[in-house]
Design an enzyme around this catalytic site. Structure first.
Site, mmCIF file in Angstrom:
data_model
loop_
_atom_site.group_PDB
_atom_site.id
_atom_site.type_symbol
_atom_site.label_atom_id
_atom_site.label_comp_id
_atom_site.label_asym_id
_atom_site.label_seq_id
_atom_site.Cartn_x
_atom_site.Cartn_y
_atom_site.Cartn_z
ATOM 1 N N GLN A 78 0.837 -1.204 0.000
ATOM 2 C CA GLN A 78 0.000 0.000 0.000
ATOM 3 C C GLN A 78 0.871 1.253 0.000
ATOM 4 O O GLN A 78 1.250 1.769 1.048
ATOM 5 C CB GLN A 78 -0.940 -0.005 1.207
ATOM 6 C CG GLN A 78 -1.938 1.119 1.120
ATOM 7 C CD GLN A 78 -3.003 1.044 2.182
ATOM 8 O OE1 GLN A 78 -3.122 0.085 2.918
ATOM 9 N NE2 GLN A 78 -3.787 2.095 2.263
ATOM 10 N N PHE A 79 1.157 1.755 -1.192
ATOM 11 C CA PHE A 79 2.029 2.915 -1.311
ATOM 12 C C PHE A 79 1.424 4.166 -0.686
ATOM 13 O O PHE A 79 2.142 5.088 -0.315
ATOM 14 C CB PHE A 79 2.402 3.175 -2.779
ATOM 15 C CG PHE A 79 1.366 3.927 -3.561
ATOM 16 C CD1 PHE A 79 1.470 5.298 -3.726
ATOM 17 C CD2 PHE A 79 0.287 3.269 -4.135
ATOM 18 C CE1 PHE A 79 0.525 6.003 -4.454
ATOM 19 C CE2 PHE A 79 -0.662 3.953 -4.852
ATOM 20 C CZ PHE A 79 -0.548 5.329 -5.021
ATOM 21 N N THR A 80 0.102 4.213 -0.523
ATOM 22 C CA THR A 80 -0.524 5.418 0.032
ATOM 23 C C THR A 80 -0.122 5.673 1.482
ATOM 24 O O THR A 80 -0.329 6.770 1.990
ATOM 25 C CB THR A 80 -2.063 5.359 -0.080
ATOM 26 O OG1 THR A 80 -2.548 4.222 0.630
ATOM 27 C CG2 THR A 80 -2.489 5.312 -1.543
#
Length: 149
Positions: A78-80
Site C-alpha cells: 500500500q504505497f498510500t
C-alpha cells in the site's frame, strides 16, 4: 518502510471479485515502501511484525505474538501509507518507492516472514484490491522503520 498492523479474527483480499488471499486469526499488514528503504528497514519491519506481542495470553494481557498463536499474515502492498498530507488537499507521494523497488521490497518482506515459519497470504501488487477484515479488539499498530531509536 511503514506498516499498519491490525490484529484480526479473519481477513481476505479480492481482485476483480475473486479472493486472492485469505487468513483466519492473525495480522493484516498494510506495507508501504519508501524511496531508499534498505535491508535494515526491511529486517526491522519483519522482526517487529512477527514478534509484536499484541495477542492476549490466558490472563487477558497482550503478551503473545502471531508466531505464539500460530496465526497467519495477510500482507498488502500500500504505497498510500507514504502519502504526505501536510500541504494542500491532495497527498504527495514523492517519498514512495518506484513500483519496481517497492515490489521487490514487498516480495522480500513476504519471503522473510515465511522463512520464520509464518503463513503469509498476499494481494496482487498494483491491483485494485478490496480488503475485508474483522479487526479484533480493535487493535491497530503503526510500525515505521524511520522511527528507530
Amino acid at each position: 518502510m511503514r506498516g499498519v498492523v491490525q490484529r484480526v479474527l479473519e481477513a481476505h483480499v479480492k481482485v476483480d471479485g475473486q479472493v486472492v488471499g485469505q487468513i483466519a486469526q492473525g495480522l493484516v499488514v498494510l506495507l508501504g515502501v519508501a524511496e531508499g528503504d534498505t535491508e535494515t528497514d526491511l529486517k526491522y519491519l519483519v522482526e517487529k511484525t512477527i514478534n509484536l506481542r499484541i495477542f492476549e495470553d490466558d490472563e487477558g494481557k497482550m503478551n503473545r505474538s502471531v508466531i505464539d498463536i500460530g496465526g497467519s499474515i495477510l500482507a498488502i502492498s500500500q504505497f498510500t501509507l507514504l502519502g504526505d498530507c501536510r500541504k494542500g488537499r491532495r497527498p504527495s507521494f514523492i517519498t514512495a518507492a518506484k513500483p519496481e523497488e517497492a515490489n521487490a521490497k514487498y516480495e522480500d518482506y513476504v519471503r522473510l516472514v515465511r522463512q520464520q515459519g509464518v503463513t503469509v497470504e498476499t494481494g496482487i501488487f498494483r491491483a485494485d484490491m478490496k480488503v475485508q477484515l474483522i479487526n479484533d479488539g480493535p487493535v491497530t499498530m503503526i510500525l515505521d522503520s524511520t522511527k528507530l531509536l
